[in-house]
Write a protein that holds these residues in place. Structure first.
Motif, short mmCIF file in Angstrom:
data_model
loop_
_atom_site.label_atom_id
_atom_site.label_comp_id
_atom_site.label_asym_id
_atom_site.label_seq_id
_atom_site.Cartn_x
_atom_site.Cartn_y
_atom_site.Cartn_z
N UNK A 14 0.85 -1.19 0.00
CA UNK A 14 0.00 0.00 0.00
C UNK A 14 0.88 1.24 0.00
N UNK A 15 0.56 2.18 -0.86
CA UNK A 15 1.29 3.45 -0.90
C UNK A 15 0.43 4.46 -1.67
N UNK A 16 0.19 5.60 -1.06
CA UNK A 16 -0.60 6.66 -1.69
C UNK A 16 0.17 7.96 -1.60
N UNK A 60 0.90 4.23 8.45
CA UNK A 60 -0.34 4.10 9.22
C UNK A 60 -0.24 3.04 10.32
N UNK A 61 0.50 1.97 10.06
CA UNK A 61 0.72 0.94 11.07
C UNK A 61 1.82 0.01 10.59
N UNK A 62 2.24 -0.86 11.49
CA UNK A 62 3.50 -1.58 11.28
C UNK A 62 3.43 -2.82 10.40
N UNK A 63 2.30 -3.15 9.85
CA UNK A 63 2.25 -4.34 9.00
C UNK A 63 3.10 -4.13 7.74
N UNK A 64 3.72 -5.22 7.30
CA UNK A 64 4.68 -5.15 6.21
C UNK A 64 4.14 -4.55 4.93
N UNK A 65 2.86 -4.77 4.65
CA UNK A 65 2.30 -4.22 3.41
C UNK A 65 2.07 -2.72 3.49
N UNK A 66 2.38 -2.13 4.65
CA UNK A 66 2.30 -0.68 4.82
C UNK A 66 3.68 -0.06 5.07
N UNK A 86 3.58 3.60 19.01
CA UNK A 86 3.46 2.15 18.97
C UNK A 86 4.01 1.55 17.69
N UNK A 87 3.77 2.22 16.58
CA UNK A 87 4.31 1.74 15.31
C UNK A 87 5.83 1.86 15.30
N UNK A 119 -6.05 9.45 13.25
CA UNK A 119 -7.00 8.95 14.24
C UNK A 119 -6.90 7.44 14.29
N UNK A 120 -7.22 6.92 15.44
CA UNK A 120 -7.10 5.49 15.68
C UNK A 120 -8.31 4.75 15.13
N UNK A 121 -8.04 3.64 14.47
CA UNK A 121 -9.11 2.75 14.03
C UNK A 121 -8.79 1.35 14.52
N UNK A 122 -9.80 0.52 14.76
CA UNK A 122 -9.53 -0.84 15.23
C UNK A 122 -8.79 -1.65 14.16
N UNK A 123 -7.70 -2.30 14.56
CA UNK A 123 -6.92 -3.13 13.66
C UNK A 123 -5.98 -3.95 14.53
N UNK A 124 -5.50 -5.06 14.05
CA UNK A 124 -4.62 -5.90 14.86
C UNK A 124 -3.17 -5.42 14.78
N UNK A 125 -2.98 -4.16 15.00
CA UNK A 125 -1.62 -3.58 14.97
C UNK A 125 -1.50 -2.58 16.09
#
Ligand SMILES: [Zn+2]
Length: 125
Positions: A14-16, A60-66, A86-87, A119-125
């Motif tokens: 993901x990249x914008x 946005x968060x620490x998952x590899x696809x981001x 946290x990230x 802003x925070x959204x629910x996600x497993x990160x």
């Protein structure tokens, strides 16, 4: 003027690109950097840019696809990173350099001519 360009979207990356132009200055922020460095450079080149022209990369968060090559691009081209504490901690970067930005829920971050309000959204990160 505000422009958006999706460089990648999906579980493989993901990249914008977000670009603001106020008539005098351009500000370019990459939201997420979930590609390899070569692929990111190719897609930025297709958009008429090089990584060195980015004013910041917001993760946005620490998952590899981001995250992808964000740390490499930051180190190689001196592009500041923005992310939550946290990230950064998940990326083993608990004390980011002073030119980087710690994003906090609901607090505006000014980067050149752009103001980002994470802003925070629910996600497993
Ligand atoms: Zn995720």
């Amino acid at each position: 003027m505000l422009r958006f360009r999706s460089l990648a979207s999906g579980s493989s990356g993901n990249a914008t690109l977000v670009e603001a132009f106020d008539g005098l200055h351009r500000t370019r922020v990459l939201i997420d950097c979930g590609l390899g460095a070569r692929q990111l450079a190719a897609r930025l080149t297709a958009a008429g840019l090089s990584p060195s022209q980015l004013d910041a990369i917001f993760i946005t968060h620490e998952h590899g696809d981001h995250v992808g090559c964000a740390l490499l691009i930051a180190a190689r081209f001196g592009v500041p990173l923005c992310a939550s504490a946290g990230t950064f901690a998940a990326l083993r970067c608990a004390e980011p350099p002073p030119t980087w930005h710690i994003a906090r829920d609901g607090q505006t971050l000014a980067i050149g001519g752009l103001q980002l309000r994470p802003f925070t959204v629910p996600h497993d990160a």
